[in-house]
Design a protein around this motif. Structure first.
Motif, PDB file in Angstrom:
ATOM      1  N   LEU A 155      -1.140   2.247  18.718  1.00 35.05           N
ATOM      2  CA  LEU A 155      -1.038   2.532  17.283  1.00 35.05           C
ATOM      3  C   LEU A 155      -0.573   1.921  16.140  1.00 35.05           C
ATOM      4  O   LEU A 155      -1.190   1.620  14.409  1.00 35.05           O
ATOM      5  N   PHE A 156       0.530   1.399  16.376  1.00 33.34           N
ATOM      6  CA  PHE A 156       1.284   0.062  15.698  1.00 33.34           C
ATOM      7  C   PHE A 156      -0.120  -1.307  15.440  1.00 33.34           C
ATOM      8  O   PHE A 156       0.115  -0.929  14.357  1.00 33.34           O
ATOM      9  N   GLY A 157      -0.568  -1.184  16.102  1.00 35.15           N
ATOM     10  CA  GLY A 157      -1.807  -2.670  15.838  1.00 35.15           C
ATOM     11  C   GLY A 157      -2.706  -1.967  14.771  1.00 35.15           C
ATOM     12  O   GLY A 157      -3.385  -2.918  14.444  1.00 35.15           O
ATOM     13  N   ALA A 158      -3.225  -0.559  15.035  1.00 37.96           N
ATOM     14  CA  ALA A 158      -4.246   0.005  14.428  1.00 37.96           C
ATOM     15  C   ALA A 158      -3.855  -0.078  12.906  1.00 37.96           C
ATOM     16  O   ALA A 158      -4.837  -0.659  11.621  1.00 37.96           O
ATOM     17  N   THR A 159      -2.159   0.215  12.416  1.00 37.74           N
ATOM     18  CA  THR A 159      -1.766   0.272  11.454  1.00 37.74           C
ATOM     19  C   THR A 159      -1.783  -1.209  10.964  1.00 37.74           C
ATOM     20  O   THR A 159      -1.868  -1.296   9.363  1.00 37.74           O
ATOM     21  N   PHE A 160      -1.230  -1.944  11.318  1.00 36.48           N
ATOM     22  CA  PHE A 160      -0.489  -3.086  10.966  1.00 36.48           C
ATOM     23  C   PHE A 160      -2.668  -4.001  10.950  1.00 36.48           C
ATOM     24  O   PHE A 160      -2.564  -4.894   9.594  1.00 36.48           O
ATOM     25  N   LEU A 161      -3.604  -3.289  11.839  1.00 39.95           N
ATOM     26  CA  LEU A 161      -4.812  -4.479  10.942  1.00 39.95           C
ATOM     27  C   LEU A 161      -5.075  -3.840   9.816  1.00 39.95           C
ATOM     28  O   LEU A 161      -6.496  -4.320   8.792  1.00 39.95           O
ATOM     29  N   VAL A 162      -5.332  -2.591  10.164  1.00 37.93           N
ATOM     30  CA  VAL A 162      -5.391  -1.676   8.512  1.00 37.93           C
ATOM     31  C   VAL A 162      -4.691  -2.025   7.163  1.00 37.93           C
ATOM     32  O   VAL A 162      -5.553  -2.467   5.850  1.00 37.93           O
ATOM     33  N   LEU A 163      -3.539  -2.151   7.395  1.00 37.70           N
ATOM     34  CA  LEU A 163      -2.551  -2.924   5.679  1.00 37.70           C
ATOM     35  C   LEU A 163      -2.843  -4.959   5.929  1.00 37.70           C
ATOM     36  O   LEU A 163      -3.422  -4.955   4.883  1.00 37.70           O
ATOM     37  N   VAL A 164      -3.198  -5.244   6.717  1.00 39.19           N
ATOM     38  CA  VAL A 164      -4.241  -6.629   6.763  1.00 39.19           C
ATOM     39  C   VAL A 164      -5.119  -6.605   6.320  1.00 39.19           C
ATOM     40  O   VAL A 164      -5.558  -7.541   5.596  1.00 39.19           O
ATOM     41  N   ASP A 165      -6.324  -6.263   6.442  1.00 38.75           N
ATOM     42  CA  ASP A 165      -7.339  -6.224   6.204  1.00 38.75           C
ATOM     43  C   ASP A 165      -7.741  -5.567   4.947  1.00 38.75           C
ATOM     44  O   ASP A 165      -8.442  -6.156   3.825  1.00 38.75           O
ATOM     45  N   ASP A 166      -6.344  -4.631   4.404  1.00 35.76           N
ATOM     46  CA  ASP A 166      -6.345  -4.202   2.528  1.00 35.76           C
ATOM     47  C   ASP A 166      -6.174  -5.589   1.884  1.00 35.76           C
ATOM     48  O   ASP A 166      -6.489  -5.896   0.851  1.00 35.76           O
ATOM     49  N   ILE A 167      -5.837  -6.467   2.663  1.00 32.84           N
ATOM     50  CA  ILE A 167      -4.576  -7.548   2.046  1.00 32.84           C
ATOM     51  C   ILE A 167      -6.659  -8.257   1.625  1.00 32.84           C
ATOM     52  O   ILE A 167      -6.178  -9.087   0.653  1.00 32.84           O
ATOM     53  N   SER A 168      -6.541  -8.966   2.989  1.00 30.86           N
ATOM     54  CA  SER A 168      -7.877  -9.798   2.457  1.00 30.86           C
ATOM     55  C   SER A 168      -8.959  -9.357   1.725  1.00 30.86           C
ATOM     56  O   SER A 168      -9.727  -9.879   1.407  1.00 30.86           O
TER      57      SER A 168
END
Lengths: 342, 267
Positions: free
Chosen positions: A294-307
């Motif tokens: 769950l943590f990994g999913a949240t993390f990458l979704v947010l980082v992808d927003d920056i991207s």
């Protein structure tokens, strides 16, 4: 120091789950095509409930054709890399291990470069990358079987050898690639990106290995705890360590290779996320594994927003995970959090 | 439950680590395995735990040949208590003890209420209930060793095999752990314990097995077997057995005959 009670941990898990849903919603909402949250809410609900259509076709297209699949893809890849990482860290009894330890990423990178060089389309590039990711781990595994040093050490060494060979291969392919078209394409692919013209297809392609890789780890997660003990102890407690280790390697490889195949190389997620989840949720894989996913999913979704949103041209996500992940890791190390979590 | 070895030999390549060792440890006894470094104590334990399976001769646990017992069934017959080294991951005491129940569980399940009760009982038995939610790393060596004993107890195995459990402990903790282990033997467990300290054997064990270069030098009840002659021979260093009167009666101890050999400066 007393460890947090299981009630407290359940609460943390609930907060994490809500955070994940909020991140999903926000990420589908955000973008150049503007949507109101009310509109998005109705749009999403319309898939389940009969709601009168008050939105444009374009909005529906953007949400279901592009943004939702992309956000889901980020979530799945984030979860996959983190679960692979946390499983490897347990199995190799080392909190500094990342999911590409046995060469899955470098192998997949080589496969993608090869496919690009041969002029393959994007489907073939993903398929070749996936295949080479599996192949490199298989080779590493067979090499380690032939070696005479201890089982985990020989796997680590074999992984290093195979990684070195495949990265040399990738360098050579870059050298002979056409500098006008092929070389930039290879370079860009290797940086990692979640942008694509076929978001839905890639999501579907990803889901099969994700399920095949994560379900066995999930159901066997209690036993992964015992792999963190010395072999002699786990064996005398009734665990078939050899078989269990093989299952972990196969599952983690499926997860890593599939992720790299659709997104390119995304580093740091599989290393940093397990660390943070261990700090919050402790060491028991019964809780740690789902929390890490769950943590990994949240993390990458947010980082992808920056991207996607930080600048007009997309920033490759592989660069961002390093930029976000490395200082975070440094902070954990300096603040002493890593000591508690390792 | 008894464990019996008949003419057991084991080699690492060409080097023979065990050479025709036979003995039998009965239920309710505590057998100390003595011998200098490299005498074959660890190898012997690996054979008894089913970790080394290509020995010759036979190792019988309750009449069954060790090498043919499946891992899971093995875990219900004999439990291994290793030295308490600092673990890689800081699991809680309760989680660590629960790991001992894995042998009872089917492949896909995890500990449930019943296993939790077992773990609590074991912690209670060893008097470390208050540590249940502490991290393993934050414990002292002695406490950690007791946790490993608790983990072995929940395996429901009747044979306990301990490889130098006191190696990293301070003097007081050594005595406390050994006292606890002896109590387990008295309550019906079959205990085998390797130690570098012949006095531990003298004070706590019912039986002694002495090994040298992979061979059995002596085996029998501590009272008759463990003499100053045996210890002197085993460690190639002369000792004398002394009787010391203490508050709780006469206690025997080995005293090294200092300077007997070291006339010159050995360093």
């Amino acid at each position: 120091m007393k460890l947090p009670s299981s009630r407290k941990l359940n609460l943390r898990f609930l907060i994490l789950a809500l955070l994940f849903l909020a991140a999903l919603f926000f990420s589908v909402l955000a973008g150049r095509f503007s949507l109101s949250s009310r509109q998005l809410f109705r749009l999403l609900a319309s898939r389940v409930f009969p709601i009168r259509k008050t939105w444009s076709n374009a909005a529906e297209n953007v949400v279901f054709g592009i943004r939702l699949p992309r956000v889901m893809k980020a979530a799945v890849i984030g979860a996959a890399l983190s679960v692979a990482g946390v499983s490897y860290q347990g199995m190799f009894r080392n909190p500094l291990v990342s999911p590409d330890l046995l060469g899955a990423s470098t192998g997949a990178g080589f496969g993608a470069a090869l496919a690009i060089l041969l002029g393959a389309g994007s489907v073939m590039i993903s398929a070749t990358a996936f295949f080479f990711g599996l192949l490199s781990v298989l080779v590493a595994y067979l090499v380690s079987r032939a070696s005479r040093v201890g089982e985990t050490l020989s796997m680590i060494l074999a992984g290093m050898i195979v990684s070195a060979l495949f990265s040399a291969g990738t360098s050579y392919l870059k050298l002979i690639a056409d500098t006008e078209r092929k070389l930039p394409e290879i370079t860009y692919w290797l940086m990692g990106s979640l942008s694509s013209l076929r978001q839905r297809e890639e999501l579907m392609f990803l889901l099969i290995p994700f399920v095949l890789g994560s379900v066995p780890l999930f159901v066997l997660r209690w036993r992964i705890n015992l792999l963190t003990l010395p072999d002699s102890e786990a064996k005398t407690m009734g665990v078939n360590t050899k078989a269990l280790r093989l299952i972990v390697v196969v599952c983690a490889t499926l997860l890593t290779s599939a992720s790299v195949a659709v997104s390119g190389l995304i580093g740091w997620v599989g290393l940093v996320v397990p660390h943070m989840s261990r700090m919050l949720f402790g060491y028991d894989y019964r809780r740690l594994l789902p929390a890490t996913a769950l943590f990994g999913a949240t993390f990458l979704v947010l980082v992808d927003d920056i991207s996607r949103l930080a600048s007009t041209a997309e920033i490759p996500i592989g660069i961002l995970t390093a930029v976000v992940g490395a200082p975070l890791f440094l902070y954990l190390l300096v603040s002493g959090g890593a000591r508690r979590a390792d | 439950m008894q464990i019996e070895l008949r003419d057991v030999s084991f080699s690492y390549g060409r080097q023979k680590a065990l050479d025709g060792v036979s003995f039998c440890a009965e239920k309710g006894t505590m057998t100390a395995v003595l011998g200098p470094n490299g005498a074959g104590k660890s190898t012997l334990f690996c054979c008894m735990l089913g970790l080394n399976r290509d020995y010759t001769g036979s190792v019988l646990l309750a009449g069954q040949e060790a090498r043919s017992i499946a891992r899971r069934d093995f875990s219900q017959l004999a439990a291994y208590i290793p030295q308490s080294n600092a673990p890689v991951y800081n699991y809680s005491v309760l989680d660590t003890v629960l790991m001992g129940t894995t042998g009872q569980l089917s492949l896909l399940s995890s500990p449930k209420a019943q296993q939790l009760r077992q773990a609590e009982t074991a912690l209670e038995q060893l008097g470390i209930c208050h540590l249940a939610f502490r991290g393993l790393r934050e414990l002292s060596g002695g406490e950690r060793q007791l946790v490993l004993v608790a983990r072995a107890l929940v395996q429901n195995a009747q044979i306990l095999i301990m490889d130098e459990p006191t190696a990293n402990l301070d003097y007081g903790n050594q005595q406390r752990v050994l006292q606890g282990v002896r109590t387990l033997a008295d309550s019906g467990y079959t205990v085998l314990i390797s130690t570098h300290n012949p006095e531990h054997a003298l004070r706590y064990s019912t039986h002694v097995l002495a090994l040298q270069k992979g061979r059995r030098v002596a085996f029998g009840e501590t009272e008759g077997v463990l003499t100053d002659a045996l210890v002197s021979e085993l460690y190639e260093f002369p000792v004398t057995m002394a009787e010391v009167s203490t508050a709780s009666g006469t206690v025997r101890a080995f005293v090294p005959n200092a300077d007997c050999e070291n006339k010159g400066n050995v360093l």
